[in-house]
Design an enzyme around this catalytic site. Structure first.
Site, PDB file in Angstrom:
ATOM      1  CG  ASP A 134      -1.891  -1.158   1.239  1.00 43.12           C
ATOM      2  OD1 ASP A 134      -2.265  -1.605   0.146  1.00 43.12           O
ATOM      3  OD2 ASP A 134      -2.282  -1.596   2.335  1.00 43.12           O
ATOM      4  CB  VAL A 135       2.589   2.746  -2.638  1.00 41.03           C
ATOM      5  CG1 VAL A 135       3.633   3.817  -2.901  1.00 41.03           C
ATOM      6  CG2 VAL A 135       3.237   1.364  -2.610  1.00 41.03           C
TER       7      VAL A 135
END
Length: 253
Positions: A130-131
């Site tokens: 999750d960026v």
């Protein structure tokens, strides 16, 4: 030979199917089991189901729910959410799920994923990154449904995932989630250029053209989407959809 895959993503929140915007503002969109049945009929390439509550709440995976989804699903199924032990992962795979996805555990105990890959095959072990964009430049990985910083760049995390034997990396853009304005192609290209393992991208798809652009840029990749496949029109009426065969041929050509 691998081909590009077009993959619906289902988010489970309080046992219901929801869609988020930047990992917030949960909107109920239906029953997960019913959605699986519809995607069966539409012959989706693959399906990803993520329980977005489990890790945040410290809860174990809902084995009964996963079993129900797996028994109904007629396409490869990837499940993620709350898996903390090898035993839990093996139980889930034993239900007929093809892949188990990890996020927090990857950053906390990467050696467990190595052991799992050795025991069940790397193709069944997936890492979800999750960026989010940093304030000035670059990107950072988050865990706990986007609530906790890791201070680790997605490129560094992807290289680590490859080194420990993970079979697939999912790039999930927090900034693009639910926006339906296109994938973060720069982020995806940076990570895909850094590793050789299969990559799937989530976050931002608002049209078949967005998927086409992703595949044209990256070639063999998983093009995943949530909003695109559960909403219709500018008012986001709930309607589950998926490209038919002719549309898919145009996207992939």
């Amino acid at each position: 030979m691998l081909n590009p895959r077009i993959i619906p993503v289902l988010l489970v929140h309080e046992k219901g199917l929801v869609k988020t915007v930047k990992f917030k503002d949960h909107k109920y969109v239906g029953d997960p089991l019913n959605a699986v049945r519809i995607f069966n009929e539409k012959e989706a390439d693959e399906l990803v189901v993520l329980d977005i509550d489990a890790t945040v709440e410290g809860r174990d995976p809902d084995i009964e729910m996963i079993g129900n989804l797996a028994s109904e699903c007629r396409m490869p199924l990837c499940y993620g959410g709350g898996v903390k032990t090898l035993e839990q992962a093996k139980t889930i795979l034993g239900l007929g799920v093809e892949k188990v996805a990890f996020s927090s555990l990857f950053f906390e105990q990467p050696e467990l994923l190595t052991r799992l890959a050795e025991q069940v095959g790397s193709q069944s072990v997936v890492v979800v990154l999750d960026v989010k964009k940093k304030l000035f430049s670059g990107y950072e990985c988050y865990v706990h449904n986007g609530q906790k910083r890791t201070k680790i760049s997605p490129i560094k995390a992807a290289i680590l995932a490859e080194s420990i034997g993970v079979g697939e990396i999912v790039i999930n853009s927090i900034d693009c989630d639910g926006m339906m304005t296109g994938y973060d192609l720069d982020l995806i290209n940076q990570i895909k250029s850094a590793v050789a393992v299969p990559i799937t991208a989530i976050g931002g798809a608002g049209s078949h053209d967005d998927i086409c652009k992703l595949i044209q840029q990256e070639g063999i990749i998983g093009a995943a989407a949530g909003s695109l496949f559960v909403f219709k029109g500018k008012y986001r009426a709930v309607l589950i959809s998926y490209p038919n065969r002719n549309e898919k041929e145009l996207i992939l050509s």
